[in-house]
Design a protein around this motif. Structure first.
Motif, PDB file in Angstrom:
ATOM      1  N   SER A  97      70.336  46.220  30.991  1.00  0.00           N
ATOM      2  CA  SER A  97      69.653  47.383  30.420  1.00  0.00           C
ATOM      3  C   SER A  97      70.587  48.266  29.597  1.00  0.00           C
ATOM      4  O   SER A  97      70.248  48.683  28.486  1.00  0.00           O
ATOM      5  N   GLU A  98      71.764  48.532  30.122  1.00  0.00           N
ATOM      6  CA  GLU A  98      72.647  49.447  29.405  1.00  0.00           C
ATOM      7  C   GLU A  98      73.047  48.899  28.028  1.00  0.00           C
ATOM      8  O   GLU A  98      72.835  49.566  27.015  1.00  0.00           O
ATOM      9  N   PRO A  99      73.608  47.686  27.957  1.00  0.00           N
ATOM     10  CA  PRO A  99      73.888  47.182  26.604  1.00  0.00           C
ATOM     11  C   PRO A  99      72.632  47.017  25.750  1.00  0.00           C
ATOM     12  O   PRO A  99      72.685  47.253  24.543  1.00  0.00           O
TER      13      PRO A  99
ATOM     14  N   THR B  54      84.132  52.484  25.211  1.00  0.00           N
ATOM     15  CA  THR B  54      84.125  53.936  25.200  1.00  0.00           C
ATOM     16  C   THR B  54      85.423  54.446  25.823  1.00  0.00           C
ATOM     17  O   THR B  54      85.952  53.857  26.740  1.00  0.00           O
ATOM     18  N   GLY B  55      85.936  55.526  25.289  1.00  0.00           N
ATOM     19  CA  GLY B  55      87.182  56.088  25.803  1.00  0.00           C
ATOM     20  C   GLY B  55      87.779  56.977  24.734  1.00  0.00           C
ATOM     21  O   GLY B  55      87.206  57.130  23.641  1.00  0.00           O
ATOM     22  N   CYS B  56      88.932  57.534  25.042  1.00  0.00           N
ATOM     23  CA  CYS B  56      89.561  58.461  24.107  1.00  0.00           C
ATOM     24  C   CYS B  56      89.704  57.888  22.704  1.00  0.00           C
ATOM     25  O   CYS B  56      89.359  58.531  21.717  1.00  0.00           O
ATOM     26  N   MET B  57      90.230  56.668  22.607  1.00  0.00           N
ATOM     27  CA  MET B  57      90.538  56.152  21.267  1.00  0.00           C
ATOM     28  C   MET B  57      89.285  55.920  20.434  1.00  0.00           C
ATOM     29  O   MET B  57      89.312  56.055  19.213  1.00  0.00           O
ATOM     30  N   GLU B  58      88.198  55.610  21.111  1.00  0.00           N
ATOM     31  CA  GLU B  58      86.933  55.439  20.377  1.00  0.00           C
ATOM     32  C   GLU B  58      86.401  56.799  19.948  1.00  0.00           C
ATOM     33  O   GLU B  58      86.009  57.005  18.803  1.00  0.00           O
ATOM     34  N   GLY B 117      91.180  48.289  24.867  1.00  0.00           N
ATOM     35  CA  GLY B 117      90.529  49.212  25.804  1.00  0.00           C
ATOM     36  C   GLY B 117      91.519  50.016  26.612  1.00  0.00           C
ATOM     37  O   GLY B 117      92.660  49.600  26.813  1.00  0.00           O
ATOM     38  N   GLY B 118      91.090  51.151  27.080  1.00  0.00           N
ATOM     39  CA  GLY B 118      91.887  51.969  27.979  1.00  0.00           C
ATOM     40  C   GLY B 118      92.036  51.295  29.333  1.00  0.00           C
ATOM     41  O   GLY B 118      91.425  50.259  29.605  1.00  0.00           O
ATOM     42  N   ASP B 119      92.857  51.885  30.202  1.00  0.00           N
ATOM     43  CA  ASP B 119      93.070  51.284  31.517  1.00  0.00           C
ATOM     44  C   ASP B 119      91.792  51.288  32.351  1.00  0.00           C
ATOM     45  O   ASP B 119      91.508  50.333  33.069  1.00  0.00           O
ATOM     46  N   GLY B 120      91.006  52.334  32.228  1.00  0.00           N
ATOM     47  CA  GLY B 120      89.748  52.383  32.981  1.00  0.00           C
ATOM     48  C   GLY B 120      88.795  51.316  32.500  1.00  0.00           C
ATOM     49  O   GLY B 120      88.219  50.545  33.282  1.00  0.00           O
ATOM     50  N   ALA B 121      88.620  51.246  31.188  1.00  0.00           N
ATOM     51  CA  ALA B 121      87.686  50.294  30.589  1.00  0.00           C
ATOM     52  C   ALA B 121      88.113  48.859  30.844  1.00  0.00           C
ATOM     53  O   ALA B 121      87.287  47.948  30.801  1.00  0.00           O
ATOM     54  N   THR B 122      89.387  48.652  31.098  1.00  0.00           N
ATOM     55  CA  THR B 122      89.912  47.297  31.223  1.00  0.00           C
ATOM     56  C   THR B 122      90.084  46.876  32.677  1.00  0.00           C
ATOM     57  O   THR B 122      89.555  45.863  33.114  1.00  0.00           O
ATOM     58  N   TYR B 150      91.487  58.174  33.400  1.00  0.00           N
ATOM     59  CA  TYR B 150      90.343  58.281  32.480  1.00  0.00           C
ATOM     60  C   TYR B 150      90.493  59.597  31.743  1.00  0.00           C
ATOM     61  O   TYR B 150      90.165  60.656  32.277  1.00  0.00           O
ATOM     62  N   MET B 151      90.969  59.542  30.528  1.00  0.00           N
ATOM     63  CA  MET B 151      91.219  60.790  29.820  1.00  0.00           C
ATOM     64  C   MET B 151      89.969  61.325  29.131  1.00  0.00           C
ATOM     65  O   MET B 151      89.751  62.523  29.057  1.00  0.00           O
ATOM     66  N   ASN B 152      89.150  60.400  28.656  1.00  0.00           N
ATOM     67  CA  ASN B 152      87.974  60.820  27.897  1.00  0.00           C
ATOM     68  C   ASN B 152      87.032  61.695  28.713  1.00  0.00           C
ATOM     69  O   ASN B 152      86.346  62.560  28.174  1.00  0.00           O
ATOM     70  N   THR B 153      86.994  61.451  30.023  1.00  0.00           N
ATOM     71  CA  THR B 153      86.091  62.239  30.867  1.00  0.00           C
ATOM     72  C   THR B 153      86.840  63.350  31.596  1.00  0.00           C
ATOM     73  O   THR B 153      86.297  63.967  32.498  1.00  0.00           O
ATOM     74  N   GLY B 154      88.111  63.559  31.219  1.00  0.00           N
ATOM     75  CA  GLY B 154      88.818  64.703  31.762  1.00  0.00           C
ATOM     76  C   GLY B 154      89.743  64.411  32.925  1.00  0.00           C
ATOM     77  O   GLY B 154      89.819  65.191  33.880  1.00  0.00           O
TER      78      GLY B 154
HETATM   79  C1  LIG Z   1      78.821  53.099  32.622  1.00  0.00           C
HETATM   80  C2  LIG Z   1      79.646  54.288  32.273  1.00  0.00           C
HETATM   81  N1  LIG Z   1      80.248  54.996  33.250  1.00  0.00           N
HETATM   82  C3  LIG Z   1      80.976  56.063  32.931  1.00  0.00           C
HETATM   83  C4  LIG Z   1      81.126  56.445  31.634  1.00  0.00           C
HETATM   84  C5  LIG Z   1      81.934  57.674  31.312  1.00  0.00           C
HETATM   85  N2  LIG Z   1      83.198  57.350  30.687  1.00  0.00           N
HETATM   86  C6  LIG Z   1      83.342  57.202  29.349  1.00  0.00           C
HETATM   87  S1  LIG Z   1      84.910  56.909  28.867  1.00  0.00           S
HETATM   88  C7  LIG Z   1      85.444  57.039  30.474  1.00  0.00           C
HETATM   89  C8  LIG Z   1      86.881  56.941  30.814  1.00  0.00           C
HETATM   90  C9  LIG Z   1      87.703  56.156  29.856  1.00  0.00           C
HETATM   91  O1  LIG Z   1      88.919  55.905  30.455  1.00  0.00           O
HETATM   92  P1  LIG Z   1      89.913  54.838  29.901  1.00  0.00           P
HETATM   93  O2  LIG Z   1      89.244  53.546  29.700  1.00  0.00           O
HETATM   94  O3  LIG Z   1      91.106  54.812  30.778  1.00  0.00           O
HETATM   95  O4  LIG Z   1      90.268  55.368  28.439  1.00  0.00           O
HETATM   96  P2  LIG Z   1      90.875  56.793  28.008  1.00  0.00           P
HETATM   97  O5  LIG Z   1      89.737  57.732  27.853  1.00  0.00           O
HETATM   98  O6  LIG Z   1      91.835  57.218  29.061  1.00  0.00           O
HETATM   99  O7  LIG Z   1      91.514  56.528  26.711  1.00  0.00           O
HETATM  100  C10 LIG Z   1      84.399  57.267  31.356  1.00  0.00           C
HETATM  101  C11 LIG Z   1      84.541  57.409  32.811  1.00  0.00           C
HETATM  102  C12 LIG Z   1      80.476  55.685  30.641  1.00  0.00           C
HETATM  103  N3  LIG Z   1      80.538  55.976  29.344  1.00  0.00           N
HETATM  104  N4  LIG Z   1      79.762  54.619  30.987  1.00  0.00           N
END
Ligand SMILES: Cc1ncc(C[n+]2csc(CCOP(=O)(O)OP(=O)(O)O)c2C)c(N)n1
Ligand code: SF4
Lengths: 408, 318
Positions: A97-99, B54-58, B117-122, B150-154
Motif C-alpha cells: 500500500s505505501e509504495p 526519504t531522509g536528510c539528503m533527499e 541511503g542514510g543509516d536508518g533507511a539502510t 535519524y536526522m531528518n526526523t530530529g
Molecule cells: C514508513 C516511514 N516511517 C517513518 C518515516 C519518517 N522518516 C523519514 S526520514 C526518517 C529518518 C531518516 O534517517 P536516515 O535514513 O538515517 O537518514 P538521515 O535523515 O539521517 O539523513 C524517518 C524516521 C517515513 N518517512 N516513513
C-alpha cells in the motif's frame, strides 16, 4: 457472462483463472514482472515463472522477497520506462500500500492483477473486496472482472489506459471464485496484443542522457496541485477507457462498450428492483434474475466494471428508472456502512431520481452466496422507503447470530 | 569554536559549473552527508541514476520545483531505495535485450545505478529491501551514508548510533547511559550476502572514498559501501569540525576503514597510536554526559571496550 462469447471455440481453451491471467500477461510480454506468492494469487506468479523459465517470454522476472518490494521494484522499473506488471492479493496488497500510493503520485502506469481476498483478522484466505477497497483512495484505477475472460481482458485494457493517463491500475478478480475456477477463455495472440497495445512511450524516464528528478518533495504550495493532477488524470481516464473498450472490441471482438465501458447491465432497462454488485457474484445474480423474470418480477442487474474512476454518471442513468435498489457488497467500511453503498448514494445525491436503497453485506471472506440468499434480498429490497434509519437500510443477511451470542 | 579555515574567503575560488550535486541544496553548514553526495556524483559522473530513500539528503536536495541533482534521480519512500534501484536495473536489463538503442549514452555498460541511503533507511527500515537486492545480485552500488541517527526526523537512534550517544529516543538519564547498543556491522552483513566488493570510507578522506566508488562501479553485481558522515546538528558540535570528527572516528577506531573482497578483508587502514575514544566524544553534545568530572566513566569504558575488541578482531592497530 455478459457479452463475451463463452462457448469454447477454436481460440478458446478451458483453464484455471490464474493460468489464464498469466497467459494474458505473457501475451503482453511486459519488460519487468515482479510478484510474490500469496493465496489465491499464487498461480499467477507461478505460471509466469514457468513461462519465463521455458524461455517463452524474456521479461525480467524479479524474484522478490515480499510484496512490498514487488511494488517497489515495479516503481523503479516503471520510472526507468519499462512496462511493469505485478500481481497480489489481500495482505500482500496491504504490504504494497505505501509504495503503491506513491506510484500514483509519481504517475507510473504499473498494472497489477489483484486476486481479491479478505484481510486479517481473523486470518482468512477466501474472497471478498476488503483488500481492494482498502486501496481505494490512492489514485489507482480499479477494475472488477466478473469472469476469467474479463480478468484477462481487463489486464490488457489496464495497460492501455494506464499508459495513456500515467496512473497505476488494479485489475481485480475474485479469489478462488475466479482464480481457481476452470473456465473457457480466449488468450490474446501476440499479434492482437501488438495491434492493441503499442510499446510504452513514456514522456519522461530516468534516462541519464536527459537527467530528471522524480519523486521530489513538495511543500504546501505545490502538494495540492500534484494530487489535483492525479484527480484530473482519473477524470481523463473515463474517456480514455471508453475509447479503449471500443478499440478492444475492434481488435478482439469482445464488446464491453455498454455505458461507455463503465458499467455492465443485465435486464436492467425496465427493472423495478435493481441489484448493484461487483465481480463474480453477478454470475449467480443473473441466474436469479432469469428465474424471477420468469415469474414476472421486474428485476435487473447493474455491475460497475470500473470502480475508480467511479462511474457516477452512468449509475445515475442506469438507476434512473429503478423503484428500489439493492446493493450487494463484499466489503464494509468499519464504523460506517458499505463503502460501495456510500459511493452510490453519493453519486445519486444530485440526481433527479433517488431510488430508495438497501445495502446487504454478504459473501465476506468466501461465505457462499446462494440463489436463495439473493431472492430473499430482492424480496426485502422491495420494503425500502425514502426515509429509513440505519438499521433498516443496511443489513448483514448472512450473519450467524448463534456464533456472536456465545455459541461456536 | 571557530577555525582558521572558516575565516578564509573561498567564494571567488568555488566554481560549481558542471557539478552534478549542485550548490543551492538546503543542507546545514558543515553537513557530512552533503559532502558524501558531492563525492559520489564526482566519482560516478553523468551516466548515473541515483535512487534515494526519504531522509536528510533527499529533503535538502529536492524541494520541488528545484533539484540539486545534475544526474537522473528518483526518491520514492523511506524503506525501498534498494528495491527501486533493483527495478531500474531490471528495466535496463530488459532494454538491453529488447531495445539496445534505448539509451542515448555512449555505452550502456557505462551506466551506473546507485542507491544512496542514510543509516536508518539502510540498516533499519530498508534492511529487507537491501538484503533482497544483494541476494538477487542486482548490478547496483549501494552507498549507506552514516550520520549515526535519524536526522531528518530530529535525531532519533538508529542501529548505527554508537553506544552511549544521546538521541531523542535514547536519552541519557538515571536509568540510561544513552544508546545502549553498539553499531550494527553492515559491511559484514553485506559480505555475508555474497557481495563481492564491500568497503567502508570516511568523508575525511575523499580521495579514498571516491576511489572505492570507482572500484565498485567497475564491478558487476551488487556492491556495498558504508561511508562515515558526521552531522553537526544531530551530534552537537561546531560545523567547522565535520572533517576533523570524521577523521577522529577513524583514528579512534570507532569507524574502521577497509575493503572486503569475496568476503575477506583485503585492505585495511591501519591506525598507529589509536586515540582514546574520549578524543572523539569530547567535542560532541550527544556524548557530554560521558565526559568531565561527573561523566559516566563506565559508559565511556564500555564504548572503549567495544572499540578495542573490534580493533583487535580486525587487526587495525599498526
Ligand atoms: C514508513 C516511514 N516511517 C517513518 C518515516 C519518517 N522518516 C523519514 S526520514 C526518517 C529518518 C531518516 O534517517 P536516515 O535514513 O538515517 O537518514 P538521515 O535523515 O539521517 O539523513 C524517518 C524516521 C517515513 N518517512 N516513513
Ligand atoms: S541535519 Fe545533519 S545530516 Fe541533515 S542536513 Fe543538517 S547536517 Fe546534514
Amino acid at each position: 457472462m455478459a457479452t463475451a462469447d463463452s462457448t469454447p471455440g477454436e481460440d478458446t481453451q478451458v483453464m484455471k483463472g490464474t493460468s489464464a491471467v498469466a497467459k494474458g500477461v505473457a501475451a503482453i510480454d511486459p519488460d519487468v514482472i515482479s510478484a510474490y506468492p500469496i493465496t489465491p494469487q499464487t498461480g499467477v506468479v507461478e505460471k509466469l515463472s514457468e513461462i519465463v523459465a521455458d524461455g517463452d517470454i524474456d521479461s525480467e522476472f524479479i524474484k522478490v522477497d515480499s510484496e512490498f518490494n514487488a511494488a517497489s521494484t515495479c516503481i523503479g522499473a516503471s520510472a526507468a520506462g519499462a512496462r511493469a506488471f505485478s500481481a497480489t492479493s489481500s495482505q500482500g496488497l496491504k504490504l504494497m500500500s505505501e509504495p503503491l500510493f506513491t506510484a500514483a503520485g509519481h504517475r507510473l502506469p504499473i498494472v497489477m492483477a489483484v486476486a481479491n481476498r479478505s484481510l486479517s483478522g481473523p486470518l482468512s484466505i477466501w474472497a471478498d473486496h476488503t483488500d481492494c477497497f482498502a486501496e481505494r483512495d490512492g489514485g489507482m484505477m480499479q477494475f472488477h472482472a466478473e469472469d476469467v475472460q474479463e480478468a484477462i481482458d481487463h489486464v490488457l485494457l489496464s495497460f492501455k489506459v494506464a499508459e495513456q493517463v500515467n496512473l497505476p491500475a488494479l485489475s481485480n478478480f475474485d479469489g478462488f471464485i475466479l482464480t481457481h475456477v476452470q473456465e473457457p477463455a480466449n488468450i490474446p495472440t501476440e499479434a492482437e496484443v501488438s495491434e492493441f497495445l503499442p510499446p510504452r512511450d513514456p514522456a519522461y524516464t530516468l534516462d541519464p542522457s536527459d537527467p530528471a528528478t522524480m519523486g521530489a518533495y513538495a511543500r504546501p504550495e505545490h502538494w495540492t496541485e500534484a494530487r489535483y493532477e492525479v484527480q484530473a488524470a482519473l477524470e481523463d481516464a473515463r474517456d480514455v477507457w471508453t475509447d479503449a473498450v471500443e478499440e478492444f472490441d475492434d481488435v478482439f471482438g469482445r464488446d464491453y462498450t455498454e455505458y461507455d465501458g463503465m458499467i455492465d447491465t443485465y435486464r436492467a432497462d425496465d427493472a423495478e428492483t435493481v441489484i448493484v454488485a461487483l465481480g463474480s457474484i453477478c454470475g449467480t445474480i443473473r441466474g436469479v434474475i432469469d428465474e424471477m423474470r420468469a415469474d414476472g418480477e421486474l428485476v435487473g442487474l447493474v455491475r460497475p466494471r470500473v470502480h475508480r474512476p467511479f462511474p457516477a454518471e452512468q449509475l445515475r442513468d442506469a438507476l434512473s428508472g429503478a423503484h428500489q435498489v439493492a446493493v450487494l457488497t463484499k466489503e464494509n467500511s468499519q464504523g460506517f456502512e458499505s463503502a460501495l453503498a456510500s459511493e452510490i448514494k453519493s453519486a445519486l445525491y444530485h440526481a433527479e431520481h433517488q431510488p430508495p436503497m438497501k445495502t446487504y453485506i454478504l459473501g465476506m471472506a468466501g461465505r457462499d452466496v446462494t440463489s436463495e440468499d439473493i431472492k430473499a434480498i430482492v424480496a426485502d429490497a422491495e420494503t425500502a422507503t425514502d426515509v429509513m434509519d440505519f438499521s433498516e437500510s443496511e443489513s448483514w443477511p448472512q450473519l450467524r447470530e448463534d456464533i456472536i451470542s456465545g455459541g461456536i | 569554536m571557530s577555525s582558521e579555515l572558516q575565516e578564509q574567503d573561498y567564494t571567488d575560488e568555488i566554481d560549481h559549473e558542471g557539478e552534478l550535486w549542485n550548490a543551492g541544496h538546503r543542507a546545514c553548514a558543515g553537513c557530512g552527508p552533503a559532502n558524501a553526495m558531492k563525492y559520489i556524483t564526482e566519482a560516478a559522473g553523468e551516466n548515473t541514476i541515483i535512487a534515494q530513500p526519504t531522509g536528510c539528503m533527499e529533503v535538502v536536495s529536492t524541494p520541488y520545483p528545484e533539484s540539486a541533482w545534475g544526474v537522473s534521480y528518483i526518491h520514492n519512500i523511506f524503506e525501498n531505495a534498494a528495491s527501486v534501484a533493483s527495478g531500474i536495473e531490471a528495466a535496463y536489463q530488459a532494454f538491453d535485450r529488447r531495445d539496445p538503442d534505448h539509451l542515448d549514452v555512449a555505452d550502456e555498460d557505462d551506466l551506473n545505478i546507485i542507491a544512496v541511503g542514510g543509516d536508518g533507511a539502510t540498516a533499519d527500515i530498508g534492511f529487507r529491501a537491501l538484503s533482497g537486492m544483494m541476494e538477487r545480485g542486482h548490478d547496483v552500488t549501494y552507498i549507506m551514508y552514516d550520520n549515526e541517527a535519524y536526522m531528518n526526523t530530529g535525531v532519533q537512534r538508529s542501529s548505527q548510533t554508537p553506544y552511549g550517544a544521546e538521541t531523542t529516543t535514547s536519552p541519557h538519564g538515571e536509568a540510561s547511559v544513552g544508546n545502549d547498543t553498539n553499531k550494527k556491522d553492515m559491511a559484514s552483513i553485506a559480505a555475508a550476502h555474497g557481495v563481492d566488493y564491500v568497503a567502508t570510507a570516511s568523508i575525511s578522506n575523499p580521495h579514498d572514498f571516491k576511489q572505492k566508488i570507482e572500484t565498485a562501479l567497475e564491478r558487476d553485481g551488487p556492491k556495498f559501501l558504508h561511508v562515515y558522515a558526521p552531522c553537526p546538528v544531530g551530534w552537537g558540535y561546531d560545523s567547522s569540525k565535520t572533517v576533523e570528527l570524521a577523521r577522529l572516528a577513524v583514528e579512534t577506531g570507532l569507524f574502521p576503514v577497509f575493503e572486503m573482497e569475496g568476503g575477506e578483508i583485503t585492505n585495511i587502514r591501519k591506525v598507529s597510536d589509536r586515540k582514546p575514544i574520549e578524543e572523539f566524544v569530547k567535542y560532541q553534545k550527544r556524548f557530554s554526559h560521558l565526559v568531565g568530572e561527573d561523566g559516566d566513566e563506565e559508559g565511556l569504558a564500555e564504548l572503549q571496550a567495544w572499540i578495542d575488541g573490534r580493533a583487535e578482531d580486525l587487526g587495525i592497530d599498526a
